[in-house]
Design a protein around this motif. Structure first.
Motif, PDB file in Angstrom:
ATOM      1  N   LEU A 565       0.996  -1.121  -0.037  1.00 37.70           N
ATOM      2  CA  LEU A 565       0.018  -0.135  -0.050  1.00 37.70           C
ATOM      3  C   LEU A 565       1.067   1.232  -0.016  1.00 37.70           C
ATOM      4  CD1 LEU A 565      -2.870   0.911   0.244  1.00 37.70           C
ATOM      5  CD2 LEU A 565      -2.700   1.145   2.792  1.00 37.70           C
ATOM      6  N   LYS A 566       0.540   2.124  -0.912  1.00 37.43           N
ATOM      7  CA  LYS A 566       1.272   3.352  -1.008  1.00 37.43           C
ATOM      8  C   LYS A 566       0.305   4.571  -0.522  1.00 37.43           C
ATOM      9  CE  LYS A 566       4.575   1.463  -3.531  1.00 37.43           C
ATOM     10  NZ  LYS A 566       5.790   1.191  -2.931  1.00 37.43           N
ATOM     11  N   ILE A 567       1.355   5.104   0.838  1.00 38.13           N
ATOM     12  CA  ILE A 567       0.492   6.300   1.336  1.00 38.13           C
ATOM     13  C   ILE A 567       1.237   7.606   0.969  1.00 38.13           C
ATOM     14  CG2 ILE A 567      -0.190   7.479   3.516  1.00 38.13           C
ATOM     15  CD1 ILE A 567      -1.565   4.865   3.346  1.00 38.13           C
ATOM     16  N   PRO A 568       0.643   8.862   0.470  1.00 42.54           N
ATOM     17  CA  PRO A 568      -0.710   8.902   0.441  1.00 42.54           C
ATOM     18  C   PRO A 568      -1.521   8.305  -0.721  1.00 42.54           C
ATOM     19  CG  PRO A 568       0.261  10.585  -0.547  1.00 42.54           C
ATOM     20  CD  PRO A 568       1.299  10.043  -0.012  1.00 42.54           C
ATOM     21  N   LEU A 569      -2.604   7.721  -0.560  1.00 43.64           N
ATOM     22  CA  LEU A 569      -3.368   7.041  -1.615  1.00 43.64           C
ATOM     23  C   LEU A 569      -3.918   7.833  -2.902  1.00 43.64           C
ATOM     24  CD1 LEU A 569      -5.958   5.093   1.033  1.00 43.64           C
ATOM     25  CD2 LEU A 569      -3.729   4.372  -0.079  1.00 43.64           C
ATOM     26  N   GLU A 571      -6.802   7.914  -5.927  1.00 43.86           N
ATOM     27  CA  GLU A 571      -8.166   8.176  -6.166  1.00 43.86           C
ATOM     28  C   GLU A 571      -8.497   6.685  -6.867  1.00 43.86           C
ATOM     29  OE1 GLU A 571     -11.925   8.700  -5.290  1.00 43.86           O
ATOM     30  OE2 GLU A 571     -10.080  10.035  -4.807  1.00 43.86           O
ATOM     31  N   GLN A 572      -7.673   5.985  -7.469  1.00 41.23           N
ATOM     32  CA  GLN A 572      -7.941   4.656  -8.189  1.00 41.23           C
ATOM     33  C   GLN A 572      -7.683   3.620  -7.239  1.00 41.23           C
ATOM     34  OE1 GLN A 572      -9.542   4.207 -11.172  1.00 41.23           O
ATOM     35  NE2 GLN A 572      -9.557   2.045 -10.446  1.00 41.23           N
ATOM     36  N   VAL A 573      -6.658   3.762  -6.207  1.00 32.54           N
ATOM     37  CA  VAL A 573      -6.350   2.834  -5.468  1.00 32.54           C
ATOM     38  C   VAL A 573      -7.464   2.899  -4.409  1.00 32.54           C
ATOM     39  CG1 VAL A 573      -4.728   2.194  -3.443  1.00 32.54           C
ATOM     40  CG2 VAL A 573      -3.743   2.954  -5.938  1.00 32.54           C
ATOM     41  N   ARG A 574      -7.897   3.998  -4.037  1.00 31.50           N
ATOM     42  CA  ARG A 574      -8.756   4.155  -2.899  1.00 31.50           C
ATOM     43  C   ARG A 574     -10.189   3.473  -3.159  1.00 31.50           C
ATOM     44  NH1 ARG A 574      -9.471   8.770   0.733  1.00 31.50           N
ATOM     45  NH2 ARG A 574      -7.886   9.533  -0.205  1.00 31.50           N
ATOM     46  N   LYS A 575     -10.656   3.611  -4.441  1.00 24.83           N
ATOM     47  CA  LYS A 575     -11.800   3.088  -5.088  1.00 24.83           C
ATOM     48  C   LYS A 575     -11.816   1.508  -4.638  1.00 24.83           C
ATOM     49  CE  LYS A 575     -13.584   6.800  -7.958  1.00 24.83           C
ATOM     50  NZ  LYS A 575     -13.774   7.162  -9.284  1.00 24.83           N
ATOM     51  N   THR A 576     -10.569   1.010  -5.259  1.00 29.16           N
ATOM     52  CA  THR A 576     -10.234  -0.463  -5.220  1.00 29.16           C
ATOM     53  C   THR A 576     -10.353  -1.068  -4.025  1.00 29.16           C
ATOM     54  OG1 THR A 576      -8.969  -0.148  -7.575  1.00 29.16           O
ATOM     55  CG2 THR A 576      -8.712  -2.498  -6.193  1.00 29.16           C
ATOM     56  N   LYS A 610       3.243  -0.220  10.992  1.00 32.63           N
ATOM     57  CA  LYS A 610       2.330   0.524  11.970  1.00 32.63           C
ATOM     58  C   LYS A 610       2.020   1.886  11.569  1.00 32.63           C
ATOM     59  CE  LYS A 610       3.582  -0.506  16.155  1.00 32.63           C
ATOM     60  NZ  LYS A 610       4.659  -0.896  17.289  1.00 32.63           N
ATOM     61  N   GLN A 611       2.959   2.496  10.938  1.00 34.33           N
ATOM     62  CA  GLN A 611       2.783   4.138  10.718  1.00 34.33           C
ATOM     63  C   GLN A 611       1.596   4.042   9.260  1.00 34.33           C
ATOM     64  OE1 GLN A 611       3.496   6.702  12.046  1.00 34.33           O
ATOM     65  NE2 GLN A 611       4.556   5.600  13.567  1.00 34.33           N
ATOM     66  N   LYS A 612       1.635   3.032   8.712  1.00 33.84           N
ATOM     67  CA  LYS A 612       0.551   3.085   7.694  1.00 33.84           C
ATOM     68  C   LYS A 612      -0.832   2.771   8.179  1.00 33.84           C
ATOM     69  CE  LYS A 612       3.342   1.233   3.581  1.00 33.84           C
ATOM     70  NZ  LYS A 612       3.572   0.322   2.690  1.00 33.84           N
ATOM     71  N   LEU A 613      -0.900   2.182   9.222  1.00 36.05           N
ATOM     72  CA  LEU A 613      -2.294   1.726   9.893  1.00 36.05           C
ATOM     73  C   LEU A 613      -2.732   2.926  10.640  1.00 36.05           C
ATOM     74  CD1 LEU A 613      -1.810  -1.901  11.517  1.00 36.05           C
ATOM     75  CD2 LEU A 613      -3.139  -1.374   9.570  1.00 36.05           C
ATOM     76  N   LEU A 614      -1.894   3.777  11.080  1.00 32.39           N
ATOM     77  CA  LEU A 614      -2.128   5.055  11.921  1.00 32.39           C
ATOM     78  C   LEU A 614      -2.667   5.784  10.738  1.00 32.39           C
ATOM     79  CD1 LEU A 614       0.739   5.361  14.431  1.00 32.39           C
ATOM     80  CD2 LEU A 614      -1.625   5.109  14.801  1.00 32.39           C
ATOM     81  N   ALA A 615      -1.916   6.026   9.579  1.00 33.73           N
ATOM     82  CA  ALA A 615      -2.420   6.815   8.513  1.00 33.73           C
ATOM     83  C   ALA A 615      -3.795   6.629   8.036  1.00 33.73           C
ATOM     84  CB  ALA A 615      -1.401   6.590   7.251  1.00 33.73           C
ATOM     85  N   LEU A 616      -4.173   5.285   8.000  1.00 33.32           N
ATOM     86  CA  LEU A 616      -5.454   4.798   7.817  1.00 33.32           C
ATOM     87  C   LEU A 616      -6.566   5.308   8.760  1.00 33.32           C
ATOM     88  CD1 LEU A 616      -5.097   1.091   6.494  1.00 33.32           C
ATOM     89  CD2 LEU A 616      -5.474   3.033   5.055  1.00 33.32           C
ATOM     90  N   VAL A 617      -6.059   5.309   9.866  1.00 31.85           N
ATOM     91  CA  VAL A 617      -6.936   5.801  11.299  1.00 31.85           C
ATOM     92  C   VAL A 617      -7.217   7.493  10.925  1.00 31.85           C
ATOM     93  CG1 VAL A 617      -7.028   6.517  13.533  1.00 31.85           C
ATOM     94  CG2 VAL A 617      -6.195   4.175  12.788  1.00 31.85           C
ATOM     95  N   GLU A 618      -6.076   8.272  10.428  1.00 35.13           N
ATOM     96  CA  GLU A 618      -6.021   9.506  10.032  1.00 35.13           C
ATOM     97  C   GLU A 618      -6.935   9.935   9.037  1.00 35.13           C
ATOM     98  OE1 GLU A 618      -4.466  12.611  10.907  1.00 35.13           O
ATOM     99  OE2 GLU A 618      -4.166  11.336  12.764  1.00 35.13           O
ATOM    100  N   LEU A 619      -7.222   8.878   7.927  1.00 34.57           N
ATOM    101  CA  LEU A 619      -8.062   9.025   6.809  1.00 34.57           C
ATOM    102  C   LEU A 619      -9.501   8.984   7.237  1.00 34.57           C
ATOM    103  CD1 LEU A 619      -6.133   7.009   4.094  1.00 34.57           C
ATOM    104  CD2 LEU A 619      -6.400   9.317   4.067  1.00 34.57           C
ATOM    105  N   THR A 620      -9.952   8.432   8.422  1.00 33.98           N
ATOM    106  CA  THR A 620     -11.244   8.646   8.734  1.00 33.98           C
ATOM    107  C   THR A 620     -11.895  10.089   9.221  1.00 33.98           C
ATOM    108  OG1 THR A 620     -10.550   8.299  11.162  1.00 33.98           O
ATOM    109  CG2 THR A 620     -11.113   6.215   9.876  1.00 33.98           C
ATOM    110  N   LYS A 621     -10.792  10.950   9.435  1.00 34.34           N
ATOM    111  CA  LYS A 621     -11.274  12.458   9.749  1.00 34.34           C
ATOM    112  C   LYS A 621     -11.851  12.857   8.474  1.00 34.34           C
ATOM    113  CE  LYS A 621      -7.446  13.007  12.866  1.00 34.34           C
ATOM    114  NZ  LYS A 621      -6.269  13.830  13.286  1.00 34.34           N
ATOM    115  N   THR A 622     -11.491  12.638   7.238  1.00 35.26           N
ATOM    116  CA  THR A 622     -11.905  13.356   6.166  1.00 35.26           C
ATOM    117  C   THR A 622     -12.791  12.309   4.918  1.00 35.26           C
ATOM    118  OG1 THR A 622      -9.833  12.964   5.012  1.00 35.26           O
ATOM    119  CG2 THR A 622     -10.082  14.783   6.112  1.00 35.26           C
ATOM    120  N   ASP A 623     -12.614  11.138   5.174  1.00 32.88           N
ATOM    121  CA  ASP A 623     -13.236  10.233   4.216  1.00 32.88           C
ATOM    122  C   ASP A 623     -13.840   9.301   4.927  1.00 32.88           C
ATOM    123  OD1 ASP A 623     -13.956   8.288   2.406  1.00 32.88           O
ATOM    124  OD2 ASP A 623     -11.881   8.408   1.241  1.00 32.88           O
ATOM    125  N   ASP A 624     -15.471   9.028   4.713  1.00 31.56           N
ATOM    126  CA  ASP A 624     -16.257   8.394   5.668  1.00 31.56           C
ATOM    127  C   ASP A 624     -16.105   6.866   4.948  1.00 31.56           C
ATOM    128  OD1 ASP A 624     -17.138  10.476   7.161  1.00 31.56           O
ATOM    129  OD2 ASP A 624     -19.171  10.504   6.315  1.00 31.56           O
TER     130      ASP A 624
END
Length: 1412
Positions: A565-569, A571-576, A610-624
């Protein structure tokens, strides 16, 4: 046939596996496990194995064997079956021998394990019985020709819907027994994973049909100890030789005779059995030549070279030991399955770690990651080039590489890195890129599967298949991953696949076709992949060889997904990505615990992922769309014990996961959204929760601290530092921060190993005591004041008692009232030892708070601020005390000491002693108990609390020492008592698994906490100025309790754990009460479905009936134990007890009549007792026969009961007999009482109605042709009687019938009265009859003309159950429109194929509430 198959496969398994005898512990009646470790079974019939005892020595009929994943449960089940068949073979020719036959039931392979597990097993290919043979087998068992041992294997792998069901009961195992057999056959052995037992009371899932815990046995399989690991390794090295030779042996022999091979290898093994070498490899050249010579008959010259190569690569046992110790793998090798995996792949892992290419790949990847976080590197695009340059420099350092490649200890590797690179500017990055990660279970499973794939492909190549791992490896892994994912996320451990027919093809698409349908273009590859995978197939049922392999594959899929997984995501990766299971639903399911454990093991030391998992937690702030994925990421981070301390989590959105033990100390949750979260043992101290939306939270328990300690026997709270000092039974000492909920960085600089710690009365000093010396420690300056050696006085003791008694002599200690002495207690009494604590004043800089520092007030501005008088303690020289420096206070044995203004001494008797050191007065006080079990004292209010062996507590004020105040609430012995500092409250802990907070001022209970039966409390401490208690437990845990909370249960157990026998609603419908076979009564809120208050516990046998008063203040319960209990629901305590001496109480009713409550009970002897609540010493007895000798007394021998009655001088109480000759040969079937209580209405089985008034019969007449089912009083003017197909309205004025309704086709199934309406079920109609108007006001017809069999009303809505299992929901405000719900098959089965009566409908409602 089954015996032959089992014994043949035994030889095959023996030649390919290592089996080490498993050690076990048995669970005792007090819910703790024995300290003694025993063997699972022994070959000796009368040996001390647990299986031997269960089958031949114990009167028990159900055995549960459980352990963690891979602990050898299924292997144990298989070994038990082998053992029993071998025993059968040895004894079958003996006279009068009744064969003991094992039936092996593989639960996950059955289609219907709930109702026909035995029948389906017997019909399977393992036994091949037909219906006639099954019937003959049952008859043979009944005639004592066989006895059965039923082995239920892999209960944990059943579908989730079946977990928690008692299969012994549902399968009616008793039908496979002989009724005249008193030895408890058949005996049932069930194996299961321990992880499945998430609630207390799980033992009820495995009880036999007797439902009696005394016939149940539970044993736990233990982890491998050092001795077992060593034995396994030694046998495994022998097995490696055996495997290599066996493969060639069977390739050259068409006859697959394992017994012949075993004889051959037994002779060969003598050559290598005594080999002991310190070299890397097991076999030297000489031994290999000897093996070749003995194998010359089947090893050709062409094969000799390959066999030599294989034998040369086998590690010696010493080599395995060496790397297990260096790499710290002892904790990985905890189970037989993990031992097998580690042994198989450890040589390959070591080799892989030494390969330059692998080292280079790992270094460059980690260098780039850690380089990104380095402030000194500006151009991140240059990182890869820089990493390559650094690596080139490293490999050119030949001396470093030689040391680095040969070292496998993480600590030693770090030392080597520091030695060569500590001077480098980029030392931090180089160190992290080169250091070794600890090997986890995940790493071994990965290597094991790769090794397995390669080995299977090698075998296929040997048979002529043109296949290569390099060609198909990637596709093979993907195919295996996808199958594991599909099975796991569908909660399946086995897949049944039926291929399409030759003519009739499948029309519907099935996900299983992707893996098992070979009738397609890719079918050849699917078949090839399945040959390479670790799966087994039988009769169309596919499963992985071990459940943990399936769990690992899901974990590996996720780890690879996260790695790529590449952070930041974009749009295409996010949809998949959001179509993956990780982003579709929350992972807080029981069946995902296995994969989560593997993921946590792998990522625990991987900061990048672990930092990638934290980044996914952060994404919940702006993306439902990321809320589910972010929630699962937080769950995974928490499972790997990630610390969230001081993190900014503002604005995150989390839902539907369980966060157990999370540490959110000082976190910012501003504007966060939590929904449906379970917070269990979570630390939220100092967390900022502002403008947050936290809804549907479930708060399970307060935080707990996992320590490295053993049984925590001493706890002391240090108020100044907010620390808890813990000491275990091995005299290890540690400090824990109760707010951060973690181990403190502060350390006590002491030179002794203390057994316990004592806090001084002023709270400043700590005495750390062991058997020989004591250290006085200053908690203000954090230093030792004095070390005192006092053990020498016991060496001078002329009695010179043994060491054990010497230790008991000083088994307790406390500070004197003035903190200038220590009091020791033991078998010889109590002694006082003077100590010197001198305080001197000194000047010091005024302390500045953190808040003032932040405001810029940290500087000293004036002389006034410069100095502040501080008292410091003068350090004293270490001393050795002499015997004459001890003053004896009393000579009676002292087992506990506490200090307030006096010294309080506990004895091994009913008394305690107080000693006033100022007045030199000693006084013995009677505790009013048979024995004192514990005590505590409070200095603030001069209080003493005493606990008893029966759960009572007495509170004494020193000023009124002869007048104790009694506290009751516990049901078993008090084990610990602790006062809060101000003395206003105290806490007690008991063997009844509860902790209670008490008020000394109100003299009452404030709150109660309950803990699981697995926990044993060794110590208790209170956190000052709070309602927090901390317990030290047998599992090394420190558990924090909030005793001011409304939900203080450590194990939140919802619902009953056994069959619900009875259930009633309150008069206003706000709550209902349920009674169960688990001996508990529970109250439930009908709106929320949550339990109200605490469990009502007293009955010793199942609860059969319940009744509530109209005002809902009193509850009456009757049980199979013959006891009626009257409960006061205002305090959940028993108000009155009625003993009916062992007879089952089938029905009970409590009602108000003639200025008091009356209780009417019906027993299974058809006896009616009428009791007056104001005087329970008298009752009215109603029975339908004259001969009292005919009375049945279940559970008791009548002659013994009469003897007991005579010895006890039981008073004969006068009873009033209301029967007369008209009741001869009739049975009372219905009862009612008029509203004024004057008329007693009685119906019989022959349809007669008679009325009693003032103890005289006033009316007698046949009311119906059949029995009178129910009599119900409508009001003061009318009552009704019902028979099978008629309901009659009667007048009270002259006892004549007003009118009668009759059913045309069927009986009247149900009726009830609400307000002024009578609702009647006649045929397929519901009639609504108005009592005042005396007319039918509404008729509702069931459209399909199904008979409605049960009925109830709630909020103007009628609920009706039909004979075909449908539920009708009828809104009375909308004419005849109604909604129909088809009840599920499980509920239909539970309701006798569709027909429900009113009691069953109520049970359904309770079931739904409890299940929710």
């Amino acid at each position: 046939m089954r015996m032959k198959k089992v014994l043949q496969s035994r030889l095959a398994l023996f030649s390919d596996n290592v089996y080490i005898q498993i050690k076990t512990k048995e669970k005792l009646d007090d819910q703790t496990f024995t300290t003694e470790k025993t063997n699972l079974f022994t070959e000796d019939l009368f040996g001390d194995g647990e299986i031997n005892e269960f089958i031949w020595k114990q009167q028990k009929d159900s055995l549960l064997i459980h352990g963690q994943a891979g602990s050898g449960k299924s292997t144990a089940a298989r070994k038990i079956e082998e053992f029993l068949w071998i025993f059968y073979q040895k004894n079958k020719i003996q006279e009068n021998y009744i064969p003991l036959i094992p039936i092996f039931v593989s639960l996950p392979q059955l289609r219907d394990p709930v109702y026909s597990a035995i029948e389906e097993t017997l019909k399977s290919d393992n036994y091949r019985f037909n219906e006639r043979q099954i019937k003959e087998f049952q008859e043979a068992i009944e005639n004592k020709k066989f006895k059965l041992i039923i082995i239920m294997d892999s209960y944990d792998e059943l579908k989730a819907d079946f977990i928690g069901l008692n299969l012994n009961v549902s399968n009616k195992i008793s039908k496979w027994s002989c009724l005249s057999d008193k030895n408890k056959y058949p005996k049932i052995i069930t194996t299961c994973r321990t992880e499945v037992f998430s609630i207390a009371g799980y033992n009820t899932w495995f009880l036999s049909e007797s439902n009696n815990p005394q016939y149940f046995k539970e044993i736990k399989l233990l982890k491998f100890n050092q001795e077992q690991i060593q034995l396994y390794i030694e046998q495994y090295t022998q097995l490696c030789v055996k495997r290599d030779i066996r493969e060639i042996y069977f390739n050259s022999n068409t006859n697959q005779d394992f017994s012949e091979f075993e004889l051959f290898f037994s002779d060969l093994s003598k050559t290598i059995s005594n080999v002991k070498t310190d070299t890397k490899f097991m076999l030297n050249e000489g031994l290999i030549q000897q093996i070749l010579y003995k194998c010359s008959s089947f090893v050709t010259k062409d094969l000799q070279k390959s066999l030599v190569q294989l034998l040369q690569e086998i590690w010696s046992s010493q080599q395995y030991f060496k790397f297990i110790q260096i790499m710290k793998l002892e904790k990985v090798i905890e189970t037989p399955f993990m031992a097998e995996i580690v042994m198989a792949v450890l040589p390959y892992i070591v080799k892989q770690r030494q390969e330059i290419n692998n080292l280079e790949d790992k270094f460059i990847k980690r260098y780039i990651y850690f380089g990104k976080n380095d402030q000194t590197i500006i151009q991140k695009s240059q990182l890869e080039k820089q990493a390559l340059d650094e690596w080139q420099t490293i490999i050119n350092n030949h001396q470093f590489m030689a040391e680095y490649q040969s070292e496998f200890s993480e600590i030693q590797v770090e030392k080597i890195i520091f030695k060569y690179f500590s001077g480098s500017q980029r030392f931090y990055i180089i160190k992290n890129a080169l250091k070794l990660e600890p090997l986890s279970t995940y790493d071994f499973y990965g290597q094991f599967l790769e090794h397995y794939f390669k080995r299977q492909i090698y075998k296929l190549r040997e048979t002529g298949e043109l296949v290569d791992y390099e060609q198909i490896g990637g596709e093979l892994w993907k195919f295996t991953h996808n199958l594991a994912n599909e099975m796991t996320f569908k909660n399946m451990t086995q897949v049944y696949f039926q291929p399409s027919g030759l003519i009739f093809k499948k029309t519907e698409k099935d996900w299983r076709d992707e893996f098992f349908n070979d009738d397609c273009q890719e079918g050849v590859y699917k078949k090839l992949f399945r040959k390479c995978m670790p799966i087994k197939q039988k009769n169309g049922i596919y499963s992985f060889n071990h459940k943990s392999l399936q769990e690992f594959l899901v974990a590996k899929w996720f780890v690879e997904f996260l790695t790529n997984l590449k952070i930041p995501l974009d749009e295409q990766v996010r949809k998949t990505m959001i179509t993956y299971q990780f982003f579709e639903f929350a992972w807080s399911f029981e069946y995902l615990k296995g994969p989560i454990k593997f993921i946590a093991d792998k990522l625990r030391y991987n900061e990048e992922l672990k930092q990638k998992l934290l980044a996914l937690v952060e994404l919940t702030k702006t993306d439902d769309s990321m809320i589910i994925g972010g929630s699962n990421s937080l769950l995974l981070l928490n499972e790997m014990d990630h610390s969230f301390i001081d993190m900014n989590l503002s604005g995150i959105k989390i839902q539907d996961v369980t966060l157990s033990g999370a540490n959110f100390f000082n976190c910012d949750f501003t504007n966060s959204t939590f929904k449906g979260i379970t917070l269990s043992s979570v630390n939220l101290n100092l967390a900022k929760i502002i403008n947050a939306s936290w809804t549907d939270l479930y708060l399970d328990q307060l935080p707990k601290i996992s320590t490295q300690l053993n049984n925590i026997e001493s706890l002391t709270y240090i108020e100044k530092e907010k620390l808890m000092l813990a000491i275990d039974d091995k005299q290890q000492i540690k400090l824990y921060d109760t707010y951060k909920v973690q181990e403190s960085n502060l350390k006590l600089a002491i030179e002794i190993q203390p057994k316990f710690a004592i806090l001084s009365n002023n709270g400043r000093f700590l005495a750390l005591v062991n058997q020989q010396e004591v250290v006085i420690y200053d908690l203000q300056d954090w230093k030792t004041v004095q070390k005192i050696r006092y053990g020498v006085i016991y060496e001078q003791d002329p009695d010179n008692k043994p060491q054990g008694e010497q230790q008991q002599f000083r088994g307790c200690c406390t500070f004197g009232a003035d903190d200038q002495s220590l009091i020791f207690g033991g078998p010889k009494g109590a002694y006082e030892m003077k100590i010197t604590i001198q305080l001197v004043e000194r000047g010091g800089q005024k302390k500045v708070s953190d808040k003032e520092k932040k405001k810029g007030k940290g500087k000293v501005d004036s002389k006034h601020d410069l100095e502040e008088k501080v008292e410091i303690v003068q350090q004293q020289p270490n001393v050795v005390m002499q015997k004459d420096q001890f003053k004896q206070i009393i000579s009676e044995q002292v087992i506990a000491l506490k200090s307030c203004k006096v010294i309080v001494m506990q004895h091994a008797s009913k008394s305690f002693t107080i000693f006033d050191s100022q007045l030199q007065v000693i006084k013995s006080i009677d505790s009013k108990f048979r024995k004192v079990t514990c005590l505590d004292a409070n200095n603030e209010l001069n209080l003493i609390a005493i606990g008893s062996g029966k759960g009572e507590i007495n509170l004494f004020y020193l000023s009124q020492i002869e007048q104790p105040i009694s506290f009751s609430g516990h049901k078993d012995a008090i084990t610990e008592l602790r006062f809060q500092k101000d003395g206003k409250t105290f806490v007690s802990c008991s063997y009844d698994q509860s902790i209670i907070l008490w008020s000394t001022q109100q003299q009452s209970q404030i709150n109660q906490a309950n803990f699981t039966t697995f926990t044993k409390i060794f110590s208790l401490a209170l956190v000052s100025n709070s309602y927090l208690a901390v317990t030290g437990q047998n599992n090394g845990l420190l558990q924090i309790w909030d005793l001011n909370s409304q939900d203080t249960s450590l194990s939140n157990i919802q619902g009953h754990t056994n069959k619900i026998q009875c259930c009633i609603f309150s008069s206003d419908g706000s709550f209902l009460v349920s009674g169960s076979d688990d001996l508990l009564i529970k109250l439930w809120n009908t709106q929320t479905g949550q339990q109200i208050g605490q469990n009502l516990e007293k009955h010793q046998q199942p609860i059969l009936c319940l009744s509530l008063t109209q005002d809902m203040s009193l509850l009456c319960s009757g049980g199979a134990d013959g006891f009626l209990y009257l409960w006061d629901l205002s305090n959940y305590k028993i108000k009155q007890t009625i003993n009916l001496f062992g007879t089952k109480i089938k029905q009970v009713q409590i009602f108000w009549s003639e200025d008091s409550y009356k209780i009417l009970s019906l027993t299974d002897e058809k006896l009616l007792h009428l009791w007056d609540e104001s005087n329970l010493s008298q009752f009215t007895l109603i029975y339908d026969y004259q001969d009292e000798k005919k009375r049945l007394i279940p559970y008791l021998d009548q002659s013994k009961l009469l003897e007991l009655s005579i010895q006890s001088k039981v008073q004969i109480i006068k009873s009033y007999n209301l029967t007369n000759f008209n009741l001869t040969n009739q049975i009372i079937t219905a009862l009612a009482i008029s509203f004024n209580g004057l008329q007693k209405l009685i119906g019989t089985n022959k349809g007669y109605l008679f009325v009693i008034e003032n103890k005289k019969q006033v009316f007698f007449k046949q009311a119906h042709k059949g029995k009178v089912d129910i009599i119900f009083v409508l009001n003061s003017q009318y009552f009704i009687t019902t028979a099978q197909n008629a309901i009659s309205f009667w007048r009270f004025s002259d006892f004549t019938i007003q009118s009668t309704f009759k059913a045309k086709f069927n009986k009247i199934y149900d009726y009830f009265v609400s307000n002024d309406n009578l609702y009647i079920l006649i045929d397929h109609q519901i009639r609504v009859f108005n009592i005042s108007q005396y007319s039918t006001i509404k008729v509702i017809k069931e459209k399909k003309k199904e008979n409605i069999t049960s009925l109830c009303l709630k909020n103007n809505t009628l609920y009706g159950g039909t004979q075909n299992g449908r539920l009708l929901i009828i809104d009375l405000s909308k004419s005849e429109q109604y909604q129909v719900i088809l009840i599920s098959m499980r509920e239909k089965q539970e309701r006798s194929h569709g027909q429900m009566n009113i009691q069953q409908l109520l049970e359904l409602m309770v079931f739904k509430i409890v299940e929710r």
